[in-house]
Design a protein around this motif. Structure first.
Motif, short mmCIF file in Angstrom:
data_model
loop_
_atom_site.label_atom_id
_atom_site.label_comp_id
_atom_site.label_asym_id
_atom_site.label_seq_id
_atom_site.Cartn_x
_atom_site.Cartn_y
_atom_site.Cartn_z
N VAL A 125 32.40 87.44 33.76
CA VAL A 125 31.12 87.36 33.12
C VAL A 125 31.31 87.06 31.29
O VAL A 125 30.69 86.16 31.10
CB VAL A 125 30.35 88.78 33.09
CG1 VAL A 125 29.46 89.22 32.17
CG2 VAL A 125 30.05 89.26 34.57
N GLU A 126 32.57 87.68 31.13
CA GLU A 126 32.86 87.34 29.76
C GLU A 126 32.95 85.57 29.43
O GLU A 126 32.38 85.23 28.51
CB GLU A 126 34.23 88.08 29.60
CG GLU A 126 34.88 87.86 28.04
CD GLU A 126 34.44 89.20 27.30
OE1 GLU A 126 35.16 89.47 26.48
OE2 GLU A 126 33.20 89.59 27.45
N LYS A 127 33.88 84.92 30.43
CA LYS A 127 34.12 83.79 30.34
C LYS A 127 32.63 82.79 30.47
O LYS A 127 32.47 81.65 29.68
CB LYS A 127 35.03 83.32 30.97
CG LYS A 127 36.59 83.78 30.86
CD LYS A 127 37.51 82.88 31.14
CE LYS A 127 38.96 83.30 30.42
NZ LYS A 127 40.05 82.89 31.02
N VAL A 128 31.90 83.38 31.37
CA VAL A 128 30.63 82.61 31.81
C VAL A 128 29.89 82.54 30.46
O VAL A 128 29.15 81.59 30.03
CB VAL A 128 29.96 83.02 32.92
CG1 VAL A 128 28.48 82.63 33.02
CG2 VAL A 128 30.74 82.60 34.16
N LEU A 129 29.64 83.67 29.87
CA LEU A 129 29.02 84.01 28.87
C LEU A 129 29.43 83.18 27.46
O LEU A 129 28.54 82.39 26.99
CB LEU A 129 28.85 85.36 28.47
CG LEU A 129 27.91 86.30 28.97
CD1 LEU A 129 28.08 87.63 28.62
CD2 LEU A 129 26.49 85.81 29.21
N GLN A 130 30.72 83.01 27.35
CA GLN A 130 31.42 82.20 26.16
C GLN A 130 31.20 80.84 26.69
O GLN A 130 30.79 79.94 25.58
CB GLN A 130 32.97 82.22 26.32
CG GLN A 130 33.12 83.72 25.53
CD GLN A 130 34.83 83.73 25.53
OE1 GLN A 130 35.62 82.88 25.64
NE2 GLN A 130 35.38 84.78 25.52
N VAL A 131 31.42 80.23 27.91
CA VAL A 131 31.09 78.64 28.09
C VAL A 131 29.65 78.25 27.83
O VAL A 131 29.26 77.64 27.26
CB VAL A 131 31.45 78.58 29.64
CG1 VAL A 131 30.99 77.10 30.01
CG2 VAL A 131 32.95 78.71 29.77
N SER A 132 28.61 79.33 28.32
CA SER A 132 27.25 79.03 28.36
C SER A 132 26.63 79.04 26.82
O SER A 132 26.03 78.40 26.36
CB SER A 132 26.26 79.65 29.21
OG SER A 132 26.58 81.31 28.98
#
Ligand code: ADP
Length: 488
Positions: A321-328
């Motif tokens: 979730v953390e990385k997806v949020l960062q990427v998006s």
């Protein structure tokens, strides 16, 4: 019916010439005729004066008698005498209009006689009258007696020479007129032929432009309106060519943008598909353990196993979730970058120190040799980038492996390489490792808590900081990533 412009112009010129020549000849001929008449009048008036003088002289020098009788007695002789003087045919009439003598052999024909009588009646009223009969001019003038008019003298003047002069003049006008007309028509036709050829070239240029065959030079070079028109057409052609080229370029760009958007949309779809899949796997595992616990809640072994697995999957979900949020977030917003001047060697040593604990746990050594150099970068992004790369170098390394971080200043750019002695990246995966959710070996990646988002995030961050990242070709084992940033 189509009449060519040169024929129209030439005909128009011919009509103009005929009109001009016609008017000119008419005026000149009229003038000449009038002048001839005036001269004849003066000439005959002169003779009338002489005749009057001679008649008076004869009357006064002879025996005194009535003018009427004098005229009848001496008329014939006087007429012959006066004809000798003047060289003209002379006829004398008395005050009653009776012919008293003539020097003319052939009397006038009957229908001519009536015209003569009309003129005679006029002259008997002390006036001058004349009448042209055929090629002869009859000039009738009063003869002055001692007290009043005593008769009329008629002088017969031949118009032959003046009429033939007029005819010669007329013929001259006609022949020269026709010659001038023909010559002008031919010259005009040839001249208009040139103009018509120029118009033809302009017409062809317009047709070429219509077929999108643009002209490279003015079709006609002349120093007149046609030349200006040709230049106008040439500039118009250039403008059209340029604006069409600009339009084509716009269209090409638009097409490119559409393709990019389509590719992006495809990527987006794949991304969402991958996210759903990646999220489902840990959730399925958690749900399975929850179901099992519901069924066997008193199994201590299952409880332990479930706790460990749920904790691991939850941690994985959290990281994802953390990385997806960062990427998006990176894809959606242009981060307000808090760039600052960073000493690269110092920054790299800091990251290496932070990651050395984790590396040691796997028996891996990190070495760092960095040249002093400065770059403008957001410090947090710098940390994210190198922590992710070092994390991968540890994750995909072998026991007792090594990681070497090196940086140098070359061509005004700071180049940083991270070389590891790990499992390496196969040739076919080289292009794809930067795609979100891509993993070479799903199981190994999952084992080590990987999500396939790390390198995608790294590349985004690097590009936001005006840098670039590439996976270098390696001869031996392991992988080498090279990053480059503009030096300050
Ligand atoms: P992950 O979270 O799976 O590590 P990444 O995006 O960071 O995702 O990396 C994508 C894939 O690239 C990894 O799954 C791995 O297979 C491969 N990879 C990345 N770094 C290395 C490396 N240093 N050595 C070998 N393989 C690597």
């Amino acid at each position: 019916m189509r009449i060519s412009i040169k024929l129209k112009f030439s005909l128009f010129l011919a009509v103009l010439l005929i009109l001009a020549l016609g008017v000119l000849s008419y005026i000149v001929l009229q003038g000449v005729e009038k002048n001839q008449l005036t001269q004849t009048e003066v000439y005959l008036a002169q003779h009338v004066k002489t005749v009057n003088l001679r008649v008076k002289q004869t009357y006064y020098t002879g025996t005194r008698m009535e003018p009427q009788i004098f005229m009848r007695q001496r008329g014939r002789g006087l007429a012959t005498e006066l004809a000798g003087f003047t060289g003209l045919g002379v006829t004398l009439y008395d005050a009653q209009g009776l012919q008293v003598g003539t020097s003319i052999q052939d009397p006038p024909v009957v229908d001519q006689q009536s015209e003569v009588n009309a003129a005679l009646a006029y002259a008997l009223h002390n006036k001058i009258a004349y009448e042209a009969v055929g090629d002869t001019l009859l000039y009738l003038a009063p003869l002055q007696g001692p007290e009043e008019q005593m008769g009329v003298v008629q002088l017969q003047y031949s118009l032959k020479s003046s009429q033939s002069f007029l005819r010669t003049l007329q013929n001259l006008f006609l022949t020269t007129g026709i010659a001038v007309l023909l010559l002008s028509f031919i010259i005009g036709y040839l001249y208009f032929n040139r103009a018509a050829a120029a118009i033809g070239r302009l017409k062809k240029a317009a047709e070429d432009i219509r077929r999108a065959e643009y002209i490279q030079a003015p079709p006609v070079r002349r120093k007149d309106e046609l030349g200006e028109l040709a230049e106008g057409i040439y500039f118009m052609s250039k403008e059209i060519e340029q604006s069409i080229a600009a339009k084509d370029e716009e269209q090409r760009k638009l097409q490119l943008a559409i393709h990019k958007l389509q590719a992006l949309e495809q990527q987006q779809k794949q991304y969402i598909g991958n996210i759903s899949h990646e999220f489902k796997t840990p959730l399925t595992s958690i749900k399975a353990y929850v179901d099992l616990l519901n069924m066997y809640d008193d199994d201590p072994k299952l409880l332990l196993e479930a706790k460990a697995s749920i904790a691991k999957e939850t941690q994985r979900l959290y990281e994802m979730v953390e990385k997806v949020l960062q990427v998006s977030a990176l894809e959606k917003y242009d981060f307000e970058s808090r760039a600052e001047l960073l000493e690269v060697a110092e920054g790299l040593r800091d990251v290496c120190a932070r990651m050395s604990g984790k590396a040691e746990r796997f028996g891996i050594t990190i070495s760092c040799d960095a040249e002093p150099a400065h770059i403008w970068i957001d410090k947090e992004s710098f940390m994210h980038i190198f922590i992710n790369l070092l994390d991968n170098a540890i994750k995909y390394n072998v026991p007792q492996g090594t990681i070497h971080v090196h940086s140098e200043l070359r061509d005004n750019r700071v180049r940083i390489t991270i070389r590891d002695s790990g499992i390496g990246i196969p040739e076919e995966a080289r292009e794809r490792i930067f795609e979100p959710f891509y993993t070479v070996n799903r199981d190994r990646s999952r084992q080590s808590g990987g999500t396939g988002l790390g390198l995608s995030l790294v590349r985004n961050l690097v590009e936001k900081q005006n840098g670039s990242i590439t996976l270098l070709e390696t001869e031996g084992e392991g992988s080498v990533f090279e990053l480059s940033f503009p030096a300050t």
